[in-house]
Design a protein around this motif. Structure first.
Motif, PDB file in Angstrom:
ATOM      1  N   ARG A   1     -21.361  -1.946  83.078  1.00 50.35           N
ATOM      2  CA  ARG A   1     -21.885  -1.269  84.288  1.00 50.35           C
ATOM      3  C   ARG A   1     -23.151  -0.489  83.978  1.00 50.35           C
ATOM      4  O   ARG A   1     -24.102  -0.482  84.752  1.00 50.35           O
ATOM      5  CB  ARG A   1     -20.830  -0.312  84.846  1.00 50.35           C
ATOM      6  CG  ARG A   1     -19.814  -0.965  85.757  1.00 50.35           C
ATOM      7  CD  ARG A   1     -19.227   0.031  86.754  1.00 50.35           C
ATOM      8  NE  ARG A   1     -18.710   1.240  86.148  1.00 50.35           N
ATOM      9  CZ  ARG A   1     -17.493   1.347  85.626  1.00 50.35           C
ATOM     10  NH1 ARG A   1     -16.683   0.315  85.624  1.00 50.35           N
ATOM     11  NH2 ARG A   1     -17.083   2.486  85.106  1.00 50.35           N
TER      12      ARG A   1
ATOM     13  N   HIS B   1      -5.617  -4.500  74.494  1.00 50.99           N
ATOM     14  CA  HIS B   1      -4.835  -5.615  75.053  1.00 50.99           C
ATOM     15  C   HIS B   1      -4.163  -6.402  73.923  1.00 50.99           C
ATOM     16  O   HIS B   1      -3.045  -6.872  74.070  1.00 50.99           O
ATOM     17  CB  HIS B   1      -5.735  -6.533  75.869  1.00 50.99           C
ATOM     18  CG  HIS B   1      -6.288  -5.857  77.097  1.00 50.99           C
ATOM     19  ND1 HIS B   1      -5.488  -5.421  78.127  1.00 50.99           N
ATOM     20  CD2 HIS B   1      -7.558  -5.523  77.450  1.00 50.99           C
ATOM     21  CE1 HIS B   1      -6.233  -4.856  79.066  1.00 50.99           C
ATOM     22  NE2 HIS B   1      -7.485  -4.898  78.674  1.00 50.99           N
TER      23      HIS B   1
ATOM     24  N   GLY C   1     -11.007  -4.024  74.548  1.00 48.96           N
ATOM     25  CA  GLY C   1     -10.586  -3.505  75.850  1.00 48.96           C
ATOM     26  C   GLY C   1      -9.202  -2.882  75.774  1.00 48.96           C
ATOM     27  O   GLY C   1      -8.321  -3.362  75.053  1.00 48.96           O
TER      28      GLY C   1
ATOM     29  N   VAL D   1      -8.090   2.296  84.947  1.00 44.75           N
ATOM     30  CA  VAL D   1      -9.061   3.207  85.574  1.00 44.75           C
ATOM     31  C   VAL D   1     -10.190   2.400  86.220  1.00 44.75           C
ATOM     32  O   VAL D   1     -10.701   2.771  87.271  1.00 44.75           O
ATOM     33  CB  VAL D   1      -9.610   4.224  84.541  1.00 44.75           C
ATOM     34  CG1 VAL D   1     -10.698   5.095  85.176  1.00 44.75           C
ATOM     35  CG2 VAL D   1      -8.487   5.115  84.020  1.00 44.75           C
ATOM     36  N   ASN D   2     -10.533   1.267  85.642  1.00 42.55           N
ATOM     37  CA  ASN D   2     -11.569   0.419  86.266  1.00 42.55           C
ATOM     38  C   ASN D   2     -11.068  -0.162  87.599  1.00 42.55           C
ATOM     39  O   ASN D   2     -11.817  -0.356  88.532  1.00 42.55           O
ATOM     40  CB  ASN D   2     -11.953  -0.704  85.306  1.00 42.55           C
ATOM     41  CG  ASN D   2     -13.159  -1.478  85.800  1.00 42.55           C
ATOM     42  OD1 ASN D   2     -14.204  -0.890  86.053  1.00 42.55           O
ATOM     43  ND2 ASN D   2     -13.018  -2.776  85.984  1.00 42.55           N
TER      44      ASN D   2
ATOM     45  N   ARG E   1      -1.543 -16.788  85.796  1.00 40.97           N
ATOM     46  CA  ARG E   1      -2.793 -16.533  86.495  1.00 40.97           C
ATOM     47  C   ARG E   1      -3.558 -17.828  86.666  1.00 40.97           C
ATOM     48  O   ARG E   1      -3.383 -18.783  85.892  1.00 40.97           O
ATOM     49  CB  ARG E   1      -3.638 -15.484  85.786  1.00 40.97           C
ATOM     50  CG  ARG E   1      -4.202 -15.907  84.457  1.00 40.97           C
ATOM     51  CD  ARG E   1      -5.082 -14.815  83.877  1.00 40.97           C
ATOM     52  NE  ARG E   1      -6.278 -15.410  83.277  1.00 40.97           N
ATOM     53  CZ  ARG E   1      -7.343 -14.748  82.896  1.00 40.97           C
ATOM     54  NH1 ARG E   1      -7.396 -13.450  83.045  1.00 40.97           N
ATOM     55  NH2 ARG E   1      -8.361 -15.359  82.363  1.00 40.97           N
TER      56      ARG E   1
ATOM     57  N   GLY F   1      -5.661   1.382  79.336  1.00 41.74           N
ATOM     58  CA  GLY F   1      -6.102   2.509  80.167  1.00 41.74           C
ATOM     59  C   GLY F   1      -7.407   2.198  80.887  1.00 41.74           C
ATOM     60  O   GLY F   1      -7.560   2.482  82.077  1.00 41.74           O
TER      61      GLY F   1
ATOM     62  N   VAL G   1     -15.429   8.892  80.145  1.00 43.14           N
ATOM     63  CA  VAL G   1     -14.612   8.503  78.988  1.00 43.14           C
ATOM     64  C   VAL G   1     -15.019   7.096  78.563  1.00 43.14           C
ATOM     65  O   VAL G   1     -15.157   6.200  79.404  1.00 43.14           O
ATOM     66  CB  VAL G   1     -13.114   8.525  79.369  1.00 43.14           C
ATOM     67  CG1 VAL G   1     -12.260   7.939  78.260  1.00 43.14           C
ATOM     68  CG2 VAL G   1     -12.677   9.954  79.696  1.00 43.14           C
TER      69      VAL G   1
ATOM     70  N   ASP H   1     -15.958  -2.550  80.210  1.00 39.34           N
ATOM     71  CA  ASP H   1     -16.353  -2.410  81.620  1.00 39.34           C
ATOM     72  C   ASP H   1     -17.501  -1.411  81.741  1.00 39.34           C
ATOM     73  O   ASP H   1     -18.514  -1.684  82.376  1.00 39.34           O
ATOM     74  CB  ASP H   1     -15.184  -1.917  82.487  1.00 39.34           C
ATOM     75  CG  ASP H   1     -14.215  -3.023  82.851  1.00 39.34           C
ATOM     76  OD1 ASP H   1     -14.694  -4.124  83.179  1.00 39.34           O
ATOM     77  OD2 ASP H   1     -13.007  -2.801  82.807  1.00 39.34           O
TER      78      ASP H   1
ATOM     79  N   ALA I   1     -13.676   4.051  76.273  1.00 41.56           N
ATOM     80  CA  ALA I   1     -12.564   3.507  75.460  1.00 41.56           C
ATOM     81  C   ALA I   1     -13.124   2.287  74.721  1.00 41.56           C
ATOM     82  O   ALA I   1     -13.860   2.430  73.748  1.00 41.56           O
ATOM     83  CB  ALA I   1     -11.388   3.194  76.360  1.00 41.56           C
TER      84      ALA I   1
HETATM   85  C1  LIG Z   1     -16.529 -10.953  79.189  1.00 38.89           C
HETATM   86  C2  LIG Z   1     -15.457 -10.110  79.836  1.00 38.89           C
HETATM   87  C3  LIG Z   1     -14.264 -10.709  80.201  1.00 38.89           C
HETATM   88  C4  LIG Z   1     -13.254  -9.948  80.810  1.00 38.89           C
HETATM   89  N1  LIG Z   1     -12.103 -10.566  81.146  1.00 38.89           N
HETATM   90  C5  LIG Z   1     -11.106  -9.847  81.725  1.00 38.89           C
HETATM   91  C6  LIG Z   1      -9.874 -10.474  82.089  1.00 38.89           C
HETATM   92  O1  LIG Z   1      -9.657 -11.696  81.897  1.00 38.89           O
HETATM   93  N2  LIG Z   1      -8.917  -9.696  82.672  1.00 38.89           N
HETATM   94  C7  LIG Z   1      -9.106  -8.352  82.904  1.00 38.89           C
HETATM   95  O2  LIG Z   1      -8.207  -7.701  83.425  1.00 38.89           O
HETATM   96  N3  LIG Z   1     -10.256  -7.739  82.568  1.00 38.89           N
HETATM   97  C8  LIG Z   1     -11.261  -8.443  81.983  1.00 38.89           C
HETATM   98  N4  LIG Z   1     -12.443  -7.821  81.647  1.00 38.89           N
HETATM   99  C9  LIG Z   1     -12.631  -6.400  81.966  1.00 38.89           C
HETATM  100  C10 LIG Z   1     -12.332  -5.403  80.817  1.00 38.89           C
HETATM  101  O3  LIG Z   1     -12.368  -5.997  79.548  1.00 38.89           O
HETATM  102  C11 LIG Z   1     -10.977  -4.720  81.005  1.00 38.89           C
HETATM  103  O4  LIG Z   1     -10.904  -4.105  82.286  1.00 38.89           O
HETATM  104  C12 LIG Z   1     -10.678  -3.681  79.909  1.00 38.89           C
HETATM  105  O5  LIG Z   1      -9.301  -3.435  79.886  1.00 38.89           O
HETATM  106  C13 LIG Z   1     -11.406  -2.355  80.108  1.00 38.89           C
HETATM  107  O6  LIG Z   1     -10.990  -1.477  79.076  1.00 38.89           O
HETATM  108  P1  LIG Z   1     -12.028  -0.688  78.167  1.00 38.89           P
HETATM  109  O7  LIG Z   1     -11.228   0.048  77.149  1.00 38.89           O
HETATM  110  O8  LIG Z   1     -13.091  -1.582  77.659  1.00 38.89           O
HETATM  111  O9  LIG Z   1     -12.611   0.329  79.260  1.00 38.89           O
HETATM  112  P2  LIG Z   1     -14.029   1.080  79.305  1.00 38.89           P
HETATM  113  O10 LIG Z   1     -15.087   0.108  79.635  1.00 38.89           O
HETATM  114  O11 LIG Z   1     -14.215   1.916  78.081  1.00 38.89           O
HETATM  115  O12 LIG Z   1     -13.759   2.036  80.537  1.00 38.89           O
HETATM  116  C14 LIG Z   1     -13.560   1.530  81.836  1.00 38.89           C
HETATM  117  C15 LIG Z   1     -13.415   2.717  82.810  1.00 38.89           C
HETATM  118  O13 LIG Z   1     -12.222   3.424  82.550  1.00 38.89           O
HETATM  119  C16 LIG Z   1     -12.496   4.789  82.175  1.00 38.89           C
HETATM  120  N5  LIG Z   1     -11.508   5.100  81.127  1.00 38.89           N
HETATM  121  C17 LIG Z   1     -11.176   4.305  80.066  1.00 38.89           C
HETATM  122  N6  LIG Z   1     -10.150   4.847  79.396  1.00 38.89           N
HETATM  123  C18 LIG Z   1      -9.834   6.014  80.029  1.00 38.89           C
HETATM  124  C19 LIG Z   1      -8.850   7.031  79.802  1.00 38.89           C
HETATM  125  N7  LIG Z   1      -7.959   6.945  78.797  1.00 38.89           N
HETATM  126  N8  LIG Z   1      -8.819   8.101  80.648  1.00 38.89           N
HETATM  127  C20 LIG Z   1      -9.711   8.185  81.678  1.00 38.89           C
HETATM  128  N9  LIG Z   1     -10.647   7.252  81.950  1.00 38.89           N
HETATM  129  C21 LIG Z   1     -10.707   6.176  81.129  1.00 38.89           C
HETATM  130  C22 LIG Z   1     -13.940   4.793  81.736  1.00 38.89           C
HETATM  131  O14 LIG Z   1     -14.545   6.065  81.889  1.00 38.89           O
HETATM  132  C23 LIG Z   1     -14.538   3.751  82.683  1.00 38.89           C
HETATM  133  O15 LIG Z   1     -14.761   4.328  83.931  1.00 38.89           O
HETATM  134  C24 LIG Z   1     -13.460  -8.561  81.035  1.00 38.89           C
HETATM  135  C25 LIG Z   1     -14.670  -7.958  80.639  1.00 38.89           C
HETATM  136  C26 LIG Z   1     -15.662  -8.716  80.042  1.00 38.89           C
HETATM  137  C27 LIG Z   1     -16.943  -8.034  79.618  1.00 38.89           C
END
Ligand SMILES: Cc1cc2nc3c(=O)[nH]c(=O)nc-3n(C[C@H](O)[C@H](O)[C@H](O)COP(=O)(O)OP(=O)(O)OC[C@H]3O[C@@H](n4cnc5c(N)ncnc54)[C@H](O)[C@@H]3O)c2cc1C
Length: 278
Positions: free
Chosen positions: A38, A75, A107, A114-115, A181, A110, A28, A34, A30
């Protein structure tokens, strides 16, 4: 360079669930903040299923007496939402601290769950709110408590054919609530330590104390022994010191002695003392 993959962009949840059932090695997608990082480091998947077109997956509303947050809510949306601000303030505050404006725009809550990073900012507030995740597949749906959903760092109990559709959050209206934090910088830095809290007090005594701590143990956790100990105790008395000692002992037991504890533990003790004093 990213490895080769095909992309699917279903327009209904039903089609999405069929794709998750039928495709081999599908992930998936979103916000991708993350997943694509990866994949840029060598992780390979045959198919990505973009959930950006699924109507209602980013809704925030009431239902079944709880606050329902769609898994694809960004977020930024969670941070700005009025219902989240009034009923789950710690989650609103935590969402407003994730990454940077660009990351908060992409981001999703969800993806953050999941991450399952030990430093994920939305986990501690959601633990405080006894959150449950709703997982749907063609075979049906199930509701899992967040504390059971995350089974290890970066590992959850979601199956390959399941989609996380929403998060159910118990309201803590009337509680004193917050999120703090500690990170290397104010932005573009992950949490080195985080605390979420929701505290109910009356006439100088704790009625109920809910705390969750992130980035100190393999999985963010609720120190339930210390919470139970504090219930009914006088605020500002010796009880807070005892509870803080219980929390620190629990962390050392779960994580062993880490080099970072030289600064993390005194900072955590001071933060908890400040939070409990209110
Ligand atoms: C520069 C940078 C700074 C960051 N800073 C922070 C921070 O300060 N705090 C923090 O918590 N995180 C941080 N992150 C991490 C990231 O942004 C968050 O974890 C974000 O919420 C991930 O969401 P996404 O929608 O981008 O997930 P994705 O990258 O799209 O997916 C992440 C994982 O979840 C799975 N997934 C996503 N949605 C679903 C769904 N609905 N059902 C099933 N599986 C799903 C995907 O398959 C994948 O395995 C940072 C990342 C970067 C690159």
């Amino acid at each position: 360079m990213l490895p080769e993959f095909s992309t699917q962009r279903p327009e209904t949840k039903e089609v999405a669930l069929t794709l998750l059932r039928d495709l081999k090695d599908v992930k998936v997608l979103a916000g991708g903040t993350d997943l694509l990082v990866r994949m840029g480091r060598g992780s390979v998947h045959a198919h990505l299923m973009d959930i950006g077109a699924l109507a209602d997956l980013d809704c925030i509303e009431h239902g079944n007496g709880t606050l329902l947050v769609g898994a694809a809510a960004t977020h930024r949306k969670v941070h700005e939402d009025h219902l989240v601000r009034t009923e789950a303030k710690s989650l609103s505050l935590a969402s407003g601290l994730v990454g940077s404006p660009q990351i908060r725009n992409m981001g999703t809550i969800g993806g953050n769950l999941v991450n399952a990073s030990p430093a994920a900012d939305s986990i501690a507030p959601l633990l405080v709110h006894d959150a449950k995740v709703v997982l749907e597949s063609e075979a049906g749906s199930r509701r899992v408590a967040l504390e059971e959903f995350i089974v290890a760092p970066y590992k959850t109990s979601i199956r390959d054919d399941e989609l996380l559709t929403r998060i159910e959050i118990k309201s803590c209206e009337g509680y004193r609530e917050g999120y703090r934090r500690v990170a290397k910088r104010a932005a573009w830095a992950i949490s080195r330590l985080s605390v979420a809290w929701a505290i109910k007090e009356e006439a100088g005594r704790f009625v109920e104390v809910r705390l969750a701590i992130g980035s100190c143990t393999p999985i963010p956790f609720r120190p339930k022994d210390a919470e139970a100990y504090l219930a009914g105790k006088e605020k500002g008395g010796q009880a807070s010191r005892v509870a803080i000692d219980m929390i620190v002992s629990g962390i050392r037991l779960a994580s062993g002695e880490r080099p970072s504890f030289v600064y993390k533990i005194p900072v955590l003790e001071a933060l908890l003392d400040e939070i409990l004093r209110g």
